[in-house]
Design a protein around this motif. Sequence first.
Motif, short mmCIF file in Angstrom:
data_model
loop_
_atom_site.label_atom_id
_atom_site.label_comp_id
_atom_site.label_asym_id
_atom_site.label_seq_id
_atom_site.Cartn_x
_atom_site.Cartn_y
_atom_site.Cartn_z
N TYR A 44 0.83 -1.20 0.00
CA TYR A 44 0.00 0.00 0.00
C TYR A 44 0.87 1.25 0.00
O TYR A 44 1.71 1.45 0.89
N THR A 49 -1.75 3.88 -4.76
CA THR A 49 -2.62 2.71 -4.71
C THR A 49 -3.92 3.04 -3.99
O THR A 49 -3.99 3.95 -3.17
N ASN A 50 -4.93 2.24 -4.30
CA ASN A 50 -6.24 2.36 -3.67
C ASN A 50 -6.43 1.15 -2.75
O ASN A 50 -6.40 0.01 -3.23
N PRO A 51 -6.61 1.35 -1.44
CA PRO A 51 -6.72 0.21 -0.52
C PRO A 51 -7.94 -0.66 -0.78
O PRO A 51 -8.00 -1.78 -0.28
N ARG A 54 -7.62 -4.32 -4.79
CA ARG A 54 -6.56 -5.24 -4.42
C ARG A 54 -5.45 -5.31 -5.48
O ARG A 54 -4.26 -5.28 -5.14
N MET A 57 -2.68 -2.77 -5.33
CA MET A 57 -1.67 -3.01 -4.30
C MET A 57 -0.75 -4.17 -4.68
O MET A 57 0.46 -4.12 -4.42
N ARG A 229 2.59 -1.74 5.43
CA ARG A 229 2.29 -1.52 4.01
C ARG A 229 1.48 -2.68 3.43
O ARG A 229 0.66 -2.51 2.54
N PRO A 232 -3.11 -3.65 4.51
CA PRO A 232 -4.38 -3.42 3.80
C PRO A 232 -4.76 -4.54 2.84
O PRO A 232 -5.94 -4.87 2.69
N SER A 233 -3.78 -5.15 2.18
CA SER A 233 -4.09 -6.26 1.27
C SER A 233 -4.44 -7.52 2.04
O SER A 233 -5.28 -8.32 1.61
#
Length: 288
Positions: A44, A49-51, A54, A57, A229, A232-233
Amino acid sequence: METLHLNPKLLHTENNSKTAELYNEATEDYEFWSRDFNMHFGYYSPMSTNPFRRDSMLNEMNRQIYNRLNAKGLLCDLGCGMGGTMKFGLTKYKDLKIIGVTLSDFQMEEGNKRLAGLNGLILKEDYNHTSFANDTFDGCMAVESFCHGGHSENSFREAYRILKPGTKLVVADAFLKKEFEELCIGGSYCYKGLCNGWSLEKLGSIKKIEMLLAETGFKDIRIEDISLRVAPSVLHVPFAIGGFIFKKILNGDPLKPQSIKNLKGSLFALLSGVQMNNFGYYIITCRK
């Protein structure tokens, strides 16, 4: 640039049969995780990137790997899966050629179809014992792959052998922050579930890995804890799994045994990810 052509040398080892079986049977299920078949977690970056997306990321993790390699010429992806990271690099960086190795027949055959027309090739080989000559590659990467071999000495020594002097190895993976014996009951439970679900021999402790790299001969060793980082994924795991199961039920498709193991491994990865005192996700960069 001419298309890359090499003759694969097939290697078979009994110790790797469980890993090969997992990916022969369950790799196609990874499309529920990533349309680009990125078989890893994401990175992230607030500016790029947009959390909630997916794949943005996952591809940012690929970008971070290539940025640290900073290489031109011939690279090797040690444990390349379906070639998602390879395809990203070959598409974004036109001066690269990449060879990937995997134990899975399915990944080799289907991955090479996805790389058609690009300067990349996937071979069926064991990354602990490849057929490549000494000092072959201008860079090597291992993205969540060395864990299947237990982060063993053999993996890092083989990467060192096939790298040209002065070139880099970049590893992105989860490691233990302490020895297994020091884990709490919950940490030990999650660790065993993770290893069983994803056919991991074990996870190495980050302190011992740093020592191993130095003993192997690597220099300029840089270890980055990127757990926050990656988090979030990791939080996408329950939603991705729920969507995958719902799709299977809706289509009347049975869940294969290897798929069930894979799903269990994913859930234990989520549980392990919140135990930041026991587990961490790192990018390791080092030079031969």
